[in-house]
Design an enzyme around this catalytic site. Structure first.
Site, PDB file in Angstrom:
ATOM      1  N   SER A 120      37.334  97.114 114.287  1.00  0.00           N
ATOM      2  CA  SER A 120      37.325  95.657 114.056  1.00  0.00           C
ATOM      3  C   SER A 120      37.739  95.368 112.620  1.00  0.00           C
ATOM      4  CB  SER A 120      35.941  95.093 114.373  1.00  0.00           C
ATOM      5  OG  SER A 120      35.993  93.691 114.441  1.00  0.00           O
ATOM      6  N   ASN A 121      37.409  94.208 112.110  1.00  0.00           N
ATOM      7  CA  ASN A 121      37.771  93.837 110.725  1.00  0.00           C
ATOM      8  C   ASN A 121      36.688  92.935 110.142  1.00  0.00           C
ATOM      9  OD1 ASN A 121      38.496  90.984 111.411  1.00  0.00           O
ATOM     10  ND2 ASN A 121      39.950  92.071 112.719  1.00  0.00           N
ATOM     11  N   HIS A 122      36.910  92.494 108.912  1.00  0.00           N
ATOM     12  CA  HIS A 122      35.848  91.775 108.183  1.00  0.00           C
ATOM     13  C   HIS A 122      35.740  90.281 108.507  1.00  0.00           C
ATOM     14  CE1 HIS A 122      34.969  95.204 105.702  1.00  0.00           C
ATOM     15  NE2 HIS A 122      36.244  95.314 105.349  1.00  0.00           N
TER      16      HIS A 122
END
Ligand code: CTP
Length: 401
Positions: free
Chosen positions: A207-209
């Site tokens: 995923s990402n931030h």
């Protein structure tokens, strides 16, 4: 509204943020408003009536009756163009939601015919408690507008959501919502927000931030302009509820694509602010992958490009994309605008301090398919949402004419 000053009834409750309210009164007066103040008994512990009376140039009202005289809450409610409760403590929010009327501020609330807005201020766990969130939703459902809270250092020493919005932001929000147009009435606005998550095995994902804050700000702004709003939000984003919009929670890029496609045809404006994973594991392990002595690698395959897919199906929809870049920002953003068949693209660069993931601020440029390039200052995501929708509306009006 006529040229007479905007009349603000400011309700102050017992929260540490009450120490900022003389500044808030001043900011309203500086903006040309007339201010009357009503306080709860516990607000007295945090701010002096004398300061508030001095800056507002009006007597501060705290009790239903004073020295044998009745303070007419009905009249106060009728006098005001807007009733703002700032700071709004968890206790007062709960009482407002329940219709409890054990002080003058609450009596004013129940009899107010004007717009009511609240700026919550409390510790983060109190704010996120299901009881407080339910109370806030109940109030929103009844038309009360919430301003903030902001995120940051709290009186308890904890860091998170719960700070009262800054006085200047509250004043801007209040004045704007008093003069807000119904510019998106009957329009269908769809916004994607937050990260997607691609499973590796039952316990891990890529995923990402992204937290979804920018997309949520856009959805709230579109709602304020009278639009029917659908928010498609990644499950990895901060939990967000709002009974006044349709919210669809999705996990993977594939799920976000399906939710987007099913909403696209009816959309007048479609804004893709989600941070979509570009790759997903080729095989998802059905059991937890156990570690071995050797290093390991995961084979990844491309996810669908949702925005490009929508761009290829576009008819009358106004399609807005985002570009998050670290270098050659303008060039890359222009390429995306053309390649994905967008009407406009919002560029944010990770090189700019205060822009990007998980912050309350953003610094953007807008590029459109007529070659216009607009560069904006660092602003709160709420104010950035206003700039984005203003430009989208401008394009929409041009397309009609
Ligand atoms: N986007 C999308 N589907 C993807 C990847 C991105 O719809 N699989 C959308 C994003 O929501 C954003 C825009 O495309 O609105 C640009 O995303 P960005 O990550 O900046 O660029 P990419 O197209 O993924 O290209 P690159 O990663 O090479 O910069």
């Amino acid at each position: 509204m006529s040229s007479q000053p905007t009349r603000i009834l400011l309700g102050i409750t017992g929260s540490i943020a009450a120490y900022k309210t003389p500044e808030l009164v001043r900011a309203f007066i500086k903006a040309g408003c007339e201010v009357k103040v009503v306080i709860t008994p516990s607000a007295n512990d945090f701010v002096s009536e004398l300061s508030l009376a001095t800056v507002s140039k009006n007597e501060v009202l705290g009790n239903i009756h004073n020295e044998g005289q009745w303070n007419n809450h009905v009249e106060l409610g009728m006098w005001a163009h807007a009733f703002i409760v700032a700071p709004a403590s968890a206790n007062t929010i709960a009482k407002m939601a329940q219709g409890i009327c054990d002080n003058l501020l609450l009596a004013c609330f129940l009899s107010a015919r004007c717009k009511v807005m609240i700026a919550p201020a409390m510790d983060l766990d109190m704010y996120h408690h299901a009881a407080t969130q339910n109370n806030l939703n109940t109030l929103r459902q009844r038309g009360v507008i919430t301003i903030g809270p902001a995120s940051g250092e709290l009186a308890s020493g904890l860091i998170g959501d719960g700070r009262m919005e800054e006085p200047s932001t509250i004043v801007n929000e209040v004045l704007r919502s008093l003069h807000v147009s119904n510019s998106l009435k009957n329009k269908q606005v769809v916004i994607t927000a937050g990260p997607t998550r691609e499973a590796i095995d039952p316990v891990r994902f890529i995923s990402n931030h992204s937290t979804g804050k920018m997309g949520v700000a856009l959805a709230e702004e579109a709602l304020q302009r009278g639009a029917n709003v659908k928010l498609i939000i990644g499950k990895g984003a901060l939990g967000y509820t709002n009974p006044n919009m349709e919210i669809s929670c999705v996990d993977t890029a594939e799920e976000m694509l399906n939710a987007s496609l099913s909403s696209f045809e009816k959309a007048d404006i479609f804004i893709m602010s989600a941070a979509v994973a570009d790759y997903t594991p080729e095989h998802v392990a059905t059991q937890k992958i156990k570690k071995k002595e050797d290093d390991m690698s995961i084979s990844l395959k491309r996810t669908p490009d949702i925005l490009a897919t929508l761009g290829s199906k576009k008819k009358n929809q106004l399609l807005v994309g985002f570009a998050l870049e670290t270098n050659n920002e303008l060039e890359y953003a222009k390429n995306k605008l053309e390649k994905k068949n967008l009407d406009m693209i919002v560029l944010n660069s990770l090189q700019d301090a205060g822009a990007g993931f998980a912050t309350d601020t953003n610094k953007i440029s807008i590029l459109d398919n007529e070659g216009n390039e607009l560069h904006f200052e660092l602003k709160t995501k709420k104010m950035v949402a206003i700039d984005i929708l203003n430009h989208a509306e401008k394009i929409m009006i041009k397309n009609i004419n």
